[in-house]
Enzyme design. Structure first.
Site, mmCIF file in Angstrom:
data_model
loop_
_atom_site.group_PDB
_atom_site.id
_atom_site.type_symbol
_atom_site.label_atom_id
_atom_site.label_comp_id
_atom_site.label_asym_id
_atom_site.label_seq_id
_atom_site.Cartn_x
_atom_site.Cartn_y
_atom_site.Cartn_z
ATOM 1 N N ARG A 180 -2.701 11.645 9.525
ATOM 2 C CA ARG A 180 -3.509 11.398 8.321
ATOM 3 C C ARG A 180 -4.540 12.524 8.273
ATOM 4 N NH1 ARG A 180 -5.086 6.896 4.999
ATOM 5 N NH2 ARG A 180 -7.277 6.955 4.400
ATOM 6 N N HIS A 210 0.986 10.514 -0.536
ATOM 7 C CA HIS A 210 0.675 9.301 0.231
ATOM 8 C C HIS A 210 1.937 8.425 0.232
ATOM 9 C CE1 HIS A 210 -1.510 6.379 2.304
ATOM 10 N NE2 HIS A 210 -2.508 6.126 1.474
ATOM 11 N N GLN A 256 1.917 4.537 1.228
ATOM 12 C CA GLN A 256 1.297 3.654 0.248
ATOM 13 C C GLN A 256 2.248 3.356 -0.903
ATOM 14 O OE1 GLN A 256 -2.029 2.173 0.271
ATOM 15 N NE2 GLN A 256 -0.825 0.978 -1.188
ATOM 16 N N ASP A 271 -6.877 3.946 -8.583
ATOM 17 C CA ASP A 271 -7.369 4.380 -7.273
ATOM 18 C C ASP A 271 -8.778 4.913 -7.485
ATOM 19 O OD1 ASP A 271 -7.514 5.111 -4.606
ATOM 20 O OD2 ASP A 271 -6.224 6.867 -4.804
ATOM 21 N N CYS A 278 -4.835 0.689 -4.290
ATOM 22 C CA CYS A 278 -4.482 0.957 -2.896
ATOM 23 C C CYS A 278 -5.654 0.748 -1.936
ATOM 24 C CB CYS A 278 -3.910 2.357 -2.746
ATOM 25 S SG CYS A 278 -5.060 3.690 -3.134
ATOM 26 N N ARG A 315 1.625 -2.584 3.516
ATOM 27 C CA ARG A 315 1.607 -1.336 4.289
ATOM 28 C C ARG A 315 2.261 -1.563 5.654
ATOM 29 N NH1 ARG A 315 -2.124 2.652 3.221
ATOM 30 N NH2 ARG A 315 -1.082 3.716 4.937
#
Length: 299
Positions: free
Chosen positions: A100, A127, A130, A217, A256, A284
């Site tokens: 990440r 991502h 996600q 988001d 998210c 997730r």
């Protein structure tokens, strides 16, 4: 499948298989088997995290493996060691890596120089984990994404929207992205995407019109928090009850997380759709376990 670096590199069949596996693993939780028995997976995070770290650590343990968390300050990357050198070392010691970080190229380079399975747990460009969780949530709540319209309201060229655009390209659902002009995808990206089912607009109401899924988001991604001028450009792009009046009956709302209530989403809407949003967060775990299982079986 021996790595997951982006949604772009996956086919429709890849996505569908991963989601089928995620559904199965969710039903079978507690009876997962020991797919990662004897394996140690490094979690290399130079960006902070709640859902990503917890879901991967729990998922690895439930599959019988051992997670090893390494922040940027824990290893020599934080002191300027090239990613390819870190990769060459870890590739001789651990069985896989989950990264990440900021630059997509760092994940690509790590995969190349380490020679071990590598998973993109978020970069500035994509991502993928996600999006898998989001697609799983859509399938659970609506039955399918086929024939559905997804609206994304916010930054039109963030890691989330880039991954959503590739998912729409692969799976064929309609995607409408509403964002300020300065945050829209550049022409060269749209030419590369070449997806007639993806539309870009500056009008949130037009994007939300008839949408089965309304997604948002944070307006400012991690590392952009000080850009107040950019935040001002998002006035009028909040997901609230007025915007949702344009959506299809029975629509769902996704976020998210983390959410800044009163900015990209209103408090009222978040709480009204909290059941779906936190189901999305839970997914997730199941989506990422599906990725780990697919990689383990391929290795």
């Amino acid at each position: 499948m021996n790595q997951l670096l982006s949604i772009e590199e996956l086919s429709a069949k890849d996505l569908e298989r991963l989601l089928d596996s995620a559904e199965y693993l969710k039903r079978q939780r507690g009876r997962d088997g020991q797919t990662l028995a004897g394996q140690t997976w490094a979690l290399i995070f130079t960006k902070s995290s709640t859902r990503t770290r917890v879901s991967f650590e729990v998922g690895i343990r439930e599959l019988g493996g051992f997670p090893m968390f390494l922040s940027g300050n824990d290893i020599q990357l934080g002191r300027g060691e090239p990613i390819k050198d870190t990769a060459r070392v870890l590739g001789r010691m651990v069985h896989g890596a989950i990264i990440r970080t900021f630059a997509q190229q760092d994940v690509v380079d790590f995969a190349e120089f380490s020679g071990i399975p590598t998973i993109n747990a978020l970069t500035d460009d994509e991502h993928p984990c996600q999006i898998l969780a989001d697609l799983l949530t859509i399938r659970e709540k609506l039955g399918t994404w086929e024939g559905k319209k997804v609206a994304f309201i916010g930054d039109g060229f963030s890691n989330m929207t880039i991954s959503w655009m590739w998912a729409a390209k692969r799976l064929g659902f309609e995607l409408a992205v509403a964002s300020p002009v300065s945050c829209q995808p550049p022409a060269d990206f749209l030419a590369k995407l070449d997806a007639a089912n993806v539309t870009i607009t500056t009008d949130p109401a037009a994007a939300a019109k008839g949408a089965d899924v309304v997604n948002t988001d944070v307006w400012l991604s991690m590392g952009q928090e000080g850009q107040k001028e950019k935040e001002l450009e998002f006035a009028g792009f909040q997901v609230n009850s007025e915007l949702l009046a344009h959506a299809a009956p029975g629509h769902i709302v996704l976020h998210c997380l983390p959410a800044y209530r009163g900015k990209e989403i209103s408090e009222e809407v978040l709480e009204l759709h909290a059941g779906t949003i936190f189901q999305q967060a839970e997914n997730r775990l199941h989506a990422q376990k599906a990725v780990l299982v697919a990689i383990a079986r391929k290795s």
